[in-house]
Design a protein around this motif. Sequence first.
Motif, short mmCIF file in Angstrom:
data_model
loop_
_atom_site.label_atom_id
_atom_site.label_comp_id
_atom_site.label_asym_id
_atom_site.label_seq_id
_atom_site.Cartn_x
_atom_site.Cartn_y
_atom_site.Cartn_z
N GLU A 172 0.94 -1.27 0.01
CA GLU A 172 -0.08 -0.19 0.03
C GLU A 172 1.01 1.15 0.06
OE1 GLU A 172 -3.20 -0.02 2.49
OE2 GLU A 172 -4.00 1.70 1.60
N GLU A 173 1.84 1.20 0.70
CA GLU A 173 2.92 2.69 0.84
C GLU A 173 3.17 2.74 -0.48
OE1 GLU A 173 3.29 4.87 2.93
OE2 GLU A 173 1.62 3.96 4.06
N LYS A 174 3.60 1.61 -1.34
CA LYS A 174 4.24 1.98 -2.70
C LYS A 174 3.22 2.65 -3.55
CE LYS A 174 7.51 -1.21 -3.81
NZ LYS A 174 7.87 -2.48 -4.61
N TYR A 175 1.93 2.00 -3.48
CA TYR A 175 0.84 2.33 -4.35
C TYR A 175 0.68 3.79 -3.89
CZ TYR A 175 -3.91 3.33 -5.77
OH TYR A 175 -5.06 4.14 -6.11
N LYS A 176 0.61 4.28 -2.64
CA LYS A 176 0.39 5.66 -2.28
C LYS A 176 1.41 6.46 -2.91
CE LYS A 176 -2.44 4.93 1.90
NZ LYS A 176 -2.39 4.93 3.08
N GLU A 177 2.75 6.17 -2.62
CA GLU A 177 3.71 6.92 -3.28
C GLU A 177 3.43 7.23 -4.62
OE1 GLU A 177 5.77 8.68 -1.64
OE2 GLU A 177 6.89 9.21 -3.38
N LYS A 178 3.38 5.92 -5.47
CA LYS A 178 3.14 6.22 -7.01
C LYS A 178 2.01 7.17 -7.16
CE LYS A 178 4.59 3.22 -9.94
NZ LYS A 178 4.72 2.18 -10.59
N SER A 179 0.93 7.01 -6.32
CA SER A 179 -0.45 7.71 -6.63
C SER A 179 0.00 9.29 -6.62
CB SER A 179 -1.38 7.31 -5.52
OG SER A 179 -1.73 6.10 -6.12
N ARG A 180 0.79 9.42 -5.37
CA ARG A 180 1.41 10.92 -5.19
C ARG A 180 1.94 11.46 -6.60
NH1 ARG A 180 1.52 9.75 0.15
NH2 ARG A 180 3.60 8.64 -0.10
N GLN A 181 2.67 10.66 -7.10
CA GLN A 181 3.51 10.96 -8.32
C GLN A 181 2.71 10.99 -9.67
OE1 GLN A 181 6.96 8.81 -8.07
NE2 GLN A 181 7.51 9.46 -6.00
N GLY A 182 1.22 10.80 -9.58
CA GLY A 182 0.45 10.89 -10.79
C GLY A 182 0.33 9.76 -11.38
N PHE A 183 0.57 8.31 -10.62
CA PHE A 183 0.23 7.04 -11.18
C PHE A 183 -1.07 6.63 -11.19
CE2 PHE A 183 -0.63 2.81 -9.50
CZ PHE A 183 -0.14 1.89 -10.70
N HIS A 184 -1.45 6.04 -12.33
CA HIS A 184 -2.82 5.59 -12.07
C HIS A 184 -3.16 4.04 -12.46
CE1 HIS A 184 -5.16 9.36 -11.62
NE2 HIS A 184 -4.25 10.03 -12.44
N PHE A 185 -3.75 3.59 -11.34
CA PHE A 185 -4.12 2.11 -11.28
C PHE A 185 -4.84 1.78 -12.69
CE2 PHE A 185 -6.32 -1.83 -10.28
CZ PHE A 185 -5.45 -2.68 -9.87
N LYS A 186 -4.60 0.84 -13.45
CA LYS A 186 -5.43 0.36 -14.37
C LYS A 186 -5.29 -0.85 -14.62
CE LYS A 186 -8.33 1.64 -17.60
NZ LYS A 186 -8.87 0.27 -17.90
N ILE A 187 -6.33 -1.69 -14.92
CA ILE A 187 -6.37 -3.14 -15.37
C ILE A 187 -7.11 -3.39 -16.39
CG2 ILE A 187 -6.82 -5.47 -14.65
CD1 ILE A 187 -5.08 -5.42 -12.50
#
Lengths: 233, 233
Positions: free
Chosen positions: B218-233
Motif C-alpha cells: 500500500e505504501e508503494k501504491y500511495k507513493e506512486k499515486s502521489r506522483q501521478g500514477f493511475h492504477f489500471k487493469i
Amino acid sequence: MFMNSNYPAESRALIAVDCIIFGFDEHEEVLKVLLIKRDMTPHKGDWSLMGGFLGIDETVDDAASRVLHTLTGLDNIYMEQLHVFSEVARDPVERTISVAYIALININDHDQKLIQQYSARWFTLEDKPDLIFDHDEMFNLGLSRLQHRVSTKPIGFELLPEKFTMRQLQKLYEEILATDLDKRNFSKKINSLEILEKLDEKDKRSSRKGSYLFKFDEEKYKEKSRQGFHFKI
Amino acid sequence: MFMNSNYPAESRALIAVDCIIFGFDEHEEVLKVLLIKRDMTPHKGDWSLMGGFLGIDETVDDAASRVLHTLTGLDNIYMEQLHVFSEVARDPVERTISVAYIALININDHDQKLIQQYSARWFTLEDKPDLIFDHDEMFNLGLSRLQHRVSTKPIGFELLPEKFTMRQLQKLYEEILATDLDKRNFSKKINSLEILEKLDEKDKRSSRKGSYLFKFDEEKYKEKSRQGFHFKI
DNA sequence: TCAAAAGTGTTCACCGTACACCCATGG
DNA sequence: CCATGGGTGTACGGTGAACACTTTTGA
C-alpha cells in the motif's frame, strides 16, 4: 405513517437536494457554475448551491428536477446523483442530510428573470466565492465527477448549443479538463467516434473562412453503444 | 429540533443504509454476496441486503460501518457509497430512503457466529435469490460499480488474504469482470504496476511446484499515486 | 517418469501523441 | 493582398492482445 411499526422514530431527518449547476460560456470560453445568494438565516446573503427539500411524494431525482426547473425554467436537464452529505452538524439549524447532484445546462437557454428573482449568478471557477455549509466540498467533488464523466460519456454536448463548431467543443474539453489539446488530434479523435453529424452550414462569426457546424447524433451514439462501443476521450 | 424554523416539516423521512457485501471464496474461486433472511414483516423470511437505520448522531458512512460491524464483527471494512434509492413506495411500511453501499471483505475473516445469528448466507451470483424491495436493483448497480472500481483502484486485494498467489488474483479479476484473462499478459501487467511485493514464501497447496505469494504494498501504491500514477487493469 | 500447475518472451496491430503547413475569405 | 482562424496528414513509440513451451516436484 405507521408510528407503531418497529421502525425507529429517531432516524427521521430532513432530506435536501443541492445542485451543482455547470454551464459553458461560449463567448468567454470558460466553464461557469450557477450560485444563489441565500435569503434565509443562517448565512443570509452568502453564496450557496441551489437546493430544496424533498417533498413527500417525490424521489430525490424528482426533487432535483424540480429545483432545477424552479431556477432555470428548463425541463429535461442532464443531471446525475453525486453523493450524500450527512455530517451531523452540517446544517446548524437542524439535522439535514443532503443529496448532491451535478447538472449541465446550456448557459444561454435558461430564464434570465428567474435567475434574477433568486439572486443567482454565474461564476467562473476562478471567481467562485466560498460557499456555505459543506457546499464547497460538494462543488469540488462535483467538478471531479464532471471531469471524469465528460471523458467517458458524451455529456459535454449538454453544455453547448445544438449546433457547435469543433473549436467550441475542443475549448469546452480544455476548460473542463484544465489542459490544452492538439486540434489535429482532437478532431481526429472526435471524428473517429462517428457520433457527430457534420452539417453543411458554417459559423461565420469566428473567422472569415467560417467553420463547419456539427450536431451530436444521439441515435447513432445509442446504436453504437448497443453494439459495445464505449465513448472515450 | 427547531420546529419553528422555516424548514418544512413534511420533508422528514426515515433514512436507511443497505450494504452489498461482496466476498471471494478462494476455495471455489467464485465471487459471493452476503445476504440475510429478513426477520420482520413485511417479506419475513425473504432474502435481503443487510441494512439498518441512520442514528441521530451518525453520518451515513458511520451507519454503514456500524451495520457491517454488526454482521461481520469486522472494522475498517472497505466500503463506498453507491447511490440513493428513494422511490416513494419502495418500502411499503413507511416512506424510507436508503443509501446503498458496496463493501468488500475477506470471506474467511468474519465472525461465523454473527452470520448465523442473523441467518445470513453467502450466495454465488448464480444462486442469488430475488431480494425484497428494490434490493435487486441495488445489487445490480453495486456489481457494475465493483466491476468498474476494480479496474481503476487496487481494491481487489480487500477480497483476498494478505498473502496471495498470482493465480488467485487473476481468478478474482476473472470472476468480477466475468471474462477470461491470459495469465502471461495478466502477470506482466500486474508486475509492471510495481505495487506488489513478491515474497520468498510459496503456497504449496495448489501444486507440487508451489506458487509464489505476493503482498499488496500500500505504501508503494500511495507513493506512486502521489506522483501521478493511475492504477489500471 | 509422469502428471499438474507455475512461470516466462516475442510478435504484431493499433492507438495516442507530437508536430507544421496550406486553405478560404472578408476587408 | 494580407491577416486571421480553419482544416488536415504523417511518423514514431508504447501499449494491449495473441500465442506455446519449459520448469518444478511429489507421488
